[in-house]
Design a protein around this motif. Structure first.
Motif, mmCIF file in Angstrom:
data_model
loop_
_atom_site.group_PDB
_atom_site.id
_atom_site.type_symbol
_atom_site.label_atom_id
_atom_site.label_comp_id
_atom_site.label_asym_id
_atom_site.label_seq_id
_atom_site.Cartn_x
_atom_site.Cartn_y
_atom_site.Cartn_z
ATOM 1 N N ILE A 1 0.861 -1.189 0.000
ATOM 2 C CA ILE A 1 0.000 0.000 0.000
ATOM 3 C C ILE A 1 0.896 1.237 0.000
ATOM 4 C CG2 ILE A 1 -1.740 1.293 1.289
ATOM 5 C CD1 ILE A 1 -2.690 -1.383 2.444
ATOM 6 N N GLU A 2 0.568 2.194 -0.865
ATOM 7 C CA GLU A 2 1.393 3.385 -0.982
ATOM 8 C C GLU A 2 0.872 4.526 -0.104
ATOM 9 O OE1 GLU A 2 2.187 4.507 -5.043
ATOM 10 O OE2 GLU A 2 3.864 3.098 -5.067
ATOM 11 N N LEU A 3 1.762 5.475 0.153
ATOM 12 C CA LEU A 3 1.434 6.663 0.935
ATOM 13 C C LEU A 3 0.491 7.579 0.155
ATOM 14 C CD1 LEU A 3 5.069 7.464 2.048
ATOM 15 C CD2 LEU A 3 3.216 6.812 3.617
ATOM 16 N N PRO A 4 -0.181 8.502 0.850
ATOM 17 C CA PRO A 4 -0.940 9.541 0.134
ATOM 18 C C PRO A 4 0.011 10.397 -0.711
ATOM 19 C CG PRO A 4 -1.546 9.466 2.453
ATOM 20 C CD PRO A 4 -0.337 8.593 2.311
ATOM 21 N N ALA A 5 -0.532 11.024 -1.742
ATOM 22 C CA ALA A 5 0.272 11.788 -2.699
ATOM 23 C C ALA A 5 1.130 12.869 -2.031
ATOM 24 C CB ALA A 5 -0.636 12.385 -3.774
ATOM 25 N N PRO A 6 0.628 13.680 -1.066
ATOM 26 C CA PRO A 6 1.489 14.728 -0.469
ATOM 27 C C PRO A 6 2.724 14.158 0.227
ATOM 28 C CG PRO A 6 -0.821 15.171 -0.001
ATOM 29 C CD PRO A 6 -0.760 13.794 -0.579
ATOM 30 N N LEU A 7 2.586 12.995 0.887
ATOM 31 C CA LEU A 7 3.739 12.400 1.558
ATOM 32 C C LEU A 7 4.738 11.851 0.551
ATOM 33 C CD1 LEU A 7 2.111 10.613 4.631
ATOM 34 C CD2 LEU A 7 3.397 12.757 4.565
ATOM 35 N N ILE A 8 4.241 11.313 -0.556
ATOM 36 C CA ILE A 8 5.160 10.840 -1.597
ATOM 37 C C ILE A 8 5.977 12.015 -2.128
ATOM 38 C CG2 ILE A 8 5.297 9.851 -3.916
ATOM 39 C CD1 ILE A 8 2.874 8.146 -3.257
ATOM 40 N N ARG A 9 5.315 13.138 -2.365
ATOM 41 C CA ARG A 9 6.018 14.329 -2.859
ATOM 42 C C ARG A 9 7.109 14.767 -1.871
ATOM 43 N NH1 ARG A 9 5.680 19.141 -5.766
ATOM 44 N NH2 ARG A 9 6.306 20.974 -4.563
ATOM 45 N N ALA A 10 6.753 14.798 -0.591
ATOM 46 C CA ALA A 10 7.716 15.247 0.409
ATOM 47 C C ALA A 10 8.929 14.320 0.458
ATOM 48 C CB ALA A 10 7.042 15.321 1.776
ATOM 49 N N ARG A 11 8.703 13.032 0.381
ATOM 50 C CA ARG A 11 9.824 12.092 0.411
ATOM 51 C C ARG A 11 10.690 12.219 -0.837
ATOM 52 N NH1 ARG A 11 8.442 6.103 2.757
ATOM 53 N NH2 ARG A 11 7.767 6.699 4.850
ATOM 54 N N MET A 12 10.070 12.382 -1.990
ATOM 55 C CA MET A 12 10.836 12.500 -3.230
ATOM 56 C C MET A 12 11.762 13.715 -3.191
ATOM 57 S SD MET A 12 8.004 11.486 -6.146
ATOM 58 C CE MET A 12 9.157 11.740 -7.509
ATOM 59 N N LEU A 13 11.306 14.803 -2.575
ATOM 60 C CA LEU A 13 12.104 16.027 -2.559
ATOM 61 C C LEU A 13 13.302 15.922 -1.627
ATOM 62 C CD1 LEU A 13 9.281 18.720 -2.677
ATOM 63 C CD2 LEU A 13 10.814 17.993 -4.527
ATOM 64 N N THR A 14 13.359 14.880 -0.786
ATOM 65 C CA THR A 14 14.535 14.657 0.066
ATOM 66 C C THR A 14 15.625 13.863 -0.634
ATOM 67 O OG1 THR A 14 13.715 12.581 1.019
ATOM 68 C CG2 THR A 14 13.032 14.639 2.101
ATOM 69 N N ALA A 15 15.330 13.354 -1.834
ATOM 70 C CA ALA A 15 16.273 12.477 -2.532
ATOM 71 C C ALA A 15 17.115 13.267 -3.521
ATOM 72 C CB ALA A 15 15.521 11.363 -3.261
ATOM 73 N N GLY A 16 18.397 12.842 -3.662
ATOM 74 C CA GLY A 16 19.251 13.433 -4.675
ATOM 75 C C GLY A 16 19.180 12.669 -5.992
ATOM 76 N N ARG A 17 18.963 11.357 -5.896
ATOM 77 C CA ARG A 17 18.820 10.503 -7.083
ATOM 78 C C ARG A 17 17.688 9.521 -6.836
ATOM 79 N NH1 ARG A 17 23.928 8.329 -9.844
ATOM 80 N NH2 ARG A 17 23.290 6.440 -8.755
ATOM 81 N N ILE A 18 16.946 9.224 -7.890
ATOM 82 C CA ILE A 18 15.824 8.281 -7.795
ATOM 83 C C ILE A 18 15.893 7.334 -8.988
ATOM 84 C CG2 ILE A 18 13.322 7.995 -7.778
ATOM 85 C CD1 ILE A 18 13.071 10.786 -6.588
ATOM 86 N N VAL A 19 15.831 6.043 -8.689
ATOM 87 C CA VAL A 19 15.727 5.030 -9.739
ATOM 88 C C VAL A 19 14.257 4.634 -9.859
ATOM 89 C CG1 VAL A 19 16.489 2.767 -10.552
ATOM 90 C CG2 VAL A 19 18.016 4.170 -9.182
ATOM 91 N N THR A 20 13.733 4.625 -11.070
ATOM 92 C CA THR A 20 12.320 4.282 -11.276
ATOM 93 C C THR A 20 12.196 3.024 -12.134
ATOM 94 O OG1 THR A 20 12.096 5.646 -13.273
ATOM 95 C CG2 THR A 20 11.683 6.713 -11.147
ATOM 96 N N VAL A 21 11.219 2.208 -11.795
ATOM 97 C CA VAL A 21 10.864 1.014 -12.579
ATOM 98 C C VAL A 21 9.534 1.321 -13.252
ATOM 99 C CG1 VAL A 21 10.384 -1.451 -12.509
ATOM 100 C CG2 VAL A 21 12.076 -0.468 -10.942
ATOM 101 N N ASN A 22 9.534 1.350 -14.578
ATOM 102 C CA ASN A 22 8.385 1.848 -15.334
ATOM 103 C C ASN A 22 7.817 0.806 -16.289
ATOM 104 O OD1 ASN A 22 8.928 5.066 -14.924
ATOM 105 N ND2 ASN A 22 10.837 3.949 -15.206
ATOM 106 N N ASP A 23 6.562 1.035 -16.678
ATOM 107 C CA ASP A 23 6.008 0.314 -17.820
ATOM 108 C C ASP A 23 6.827 0.627 -19.063
ATOM 109 O OD1 ASP A 23 3.859 -1.054 -16.690
ATOM 110 O OD2 ASP A 23 2.509 0.651 -16.867
#
Length: 498
Positions: free
Chosen positions: A431-453
């Motif tokens: 289960i994922e976090l609500p959208a505002p919390l996801i945004r806040a966590r993403m902004l703390t990262a310097g690099r993000i690896v994504t797994v996409n369609d």
């Protein structure tokens, strides 16, 4: 005048009793019957073991089997209340397999290989019962060569086991018709119930059995006994149907049947109907033609018809229809061999031509590219592109198969969107976090690896997915892109962080 010893008292020569078969003839007959089961089983086993690891790849459905079967029984049971109940028995069986031997990809696929080998043996013996040893041997060899059968013999899903159970149930049906006994009908009800609990659409094989009995004019007594057995199966299956209907959103990806599905079914049905034309051997309690056509045509046709109202048709759901096709082809090859000059040379030539035609597809089936995607390749790509402390996102969230099947490749990475893991939440993907919390966590990262369609797939419109895309577009640069089978791995970084 004395009666000649060659005449009876009525002056009629007595009918000569046939001489008992010579021992060599009996041995040949037994060898032919054994070959009808053992040779197809050996071929199916060899094909199943050939390239069983598929170059260390695993597609998403197998990934689900792998990670669910590694949960505890209590955790599996909790999951089934909300998702994938239709595969529940199979997951429990695979949990037992991994508890005995955690052999990775081989352990994941070996039950399917063995089940398809048993199904091939059963098809050969069905042909032997209904049309003779040569027809049985031919049918048993045709079955494991079918491309779809080769494919699902090497998949960590339930379809090969369903095939084996349907073939076993068909043998019990023939035995019950030939010699009606309560215990035989009870065995038929038990095995068909097992098939349906492995996958609920096996109930269409039970319907095909009923049609075959009707076409064969098996009699009211057999019809009544079959009806009782089918009712038992329906009662056993009813709870699974009720629960799976509540989880119907999980098959929302299935589209109404289109030209490819109709052409695929039509080609197989036409091949079966062509083989059914003309005289065929009829040795068993139910004519081979009636039984085989019912298994070949009724299950996929019924599922196709229903799918125009509620899309459910996927060919693997009725894979056992190939049993009917193999029986018809085997019987027709046997009939042709009795009428065509030089039958052995002709049969050998046809066999070589069929294997040569199937070889390219058989080779392709044993590569990662033969499946829709490869979560293991995606996990390896994430490991190679990332470094400890990077964030990781799945776009969309259901793309979590790589981390669930290969968590060691994600060690040291921070999951930026996850609120609760799959196992404690009793879900397939967590289960994922609500959208505002996801945004806040993403902004703390310097690099993000994504797994996409892969490119070209529709974008999910949930708030969580929209915020992931928006933050990546506004605050990060695309550093590296790596495409693997069915997925795209992208490394994003802040300015100067790539």
């Amino acid at each position: 005048m004395a009666v000649s010893p060659a005449l009876d008292s009525a002056g009629v020569a007595p009918r000569a009793r046939p001489a008992p078969p010579a021992p060599a003839t009996r041995r040949t007959g037994r060898a032919g019957r054994a070959a009808a089961g053992l040779v197809p089983a050996g071929l199916a086993l060899a094909l199943g073991l050939w390239g069983i690891r598929r170059e260390n790849s695993m597609w998403r459905d197998e990934s689900t089997t792998y990670q669910v079967a590694h949960r505890s029984v209590a955790d599996i049971w909790r999951l089934l209340g909300g998702a994938d109940a239709v595969h529940g028995l199979y997951y429990l069986l695979m949990h037992g397999v991994f508890a005995l031997w955690d052999g990775g990809l081989v352990a994941l696929r070996l039950p399917s290989v063995l089940a398809m080998a048993a199904a091939a043996a059963g098809v050969g013996l069905l042909g032997q019962r209904l049309a003779g040893p040569r027809a049985g041997l031919a049918a048993g060899l045709v079955f494991p060569l079918a491309p779809a059968v080769q494919r699902y013999a090497q998949e960590g899903r339930s379809y090969a086991l369903v095939c084996a159970a349907v073939v076993a149930a068909t043998h019990l049906l023939l035995s019950a018709v030939a010699r009606p006994r309560k215990r035989t009908w009870a065995g038929y009800a038990a095995v068909t119930s097992l098939a349906c609990l492995l996958h609920e659409f096996a109930i269409l094989a039970v319907a095909a059995h009923g049609v075959a009995l009707y076409r064969a004019r098996a009699g009211a007594r057999c019809g009544w006994a079959w009806g009782q057995a089918a009712s038992v199966v329906a009662v056993v299956l009813a709870p699974l149907v009720i629960v799976s209907q509540q989880q119907a959103a999980l098959v929302g990806w299935i589209s109404p049947p289109g030209p490819p599905e109709l052409l695929g079914f039509g080609a197989l049905a036409l091949a079966g109907l062509v083989c059914a034309r003309g005289p065929l051997p009829a040795h068993g309690p139910v004519p081979l033609r009636d039984l085989a056509l019912a298994l070949l045509i009724l299950p996929p046709a019924a599922l196709l018809a229903v799918s125009y109202l509620h899309p459910l048709y996927v060919d693997r759901y009725v894979l056992y229809a190939y049993v009917g096709l193999a029986l018809l082809i085997g019987a027709r090859l046997d009939a042709l061999s009795r009428t065509v000059a030089a039958p052995r040379a002709l049969a050998g030539g046809l066999a070589v031509a069929a294997v040569a035609a199937l070889l390219p597809y058989s080779l392709h089936l044993r590569t990662p590219q033969s499946r829709l995607d490869d979560p293991l390749a995606a996990a390896r790509a994430v490991r190679e592109l990332s470094r400890p402390g990077d964030g990781v996102l799945f776009l969309p969230a259901r793309r979590r198969e790589p981390i669930m099947s290969r968590p060691e490749d994600f060690r040291g990475l921070r999951e930026l969107a996850l609120a609760r893991h799959a196992i404690p939440s009793g879900t397939l993907h967590g289960i994922e976090l609500p959208a505002p919390l996801i945004r806040a966590r993403m902004l703390t990262a310097g690099r993000i690896v994504t797994v996409n369609d892969p490119p070209g797939q529709p974008l999910d419109g949930t708030p969580q997915e929209r915020v992931k895309r928006k933050v990546l577009a506004e605050h990060f640069h695309r550093c590296t892109v790596r495409d693997v089978t069915g997925m795209r791995i992208v490394l994003y970084g802040r300015a100067g962080a790539c």
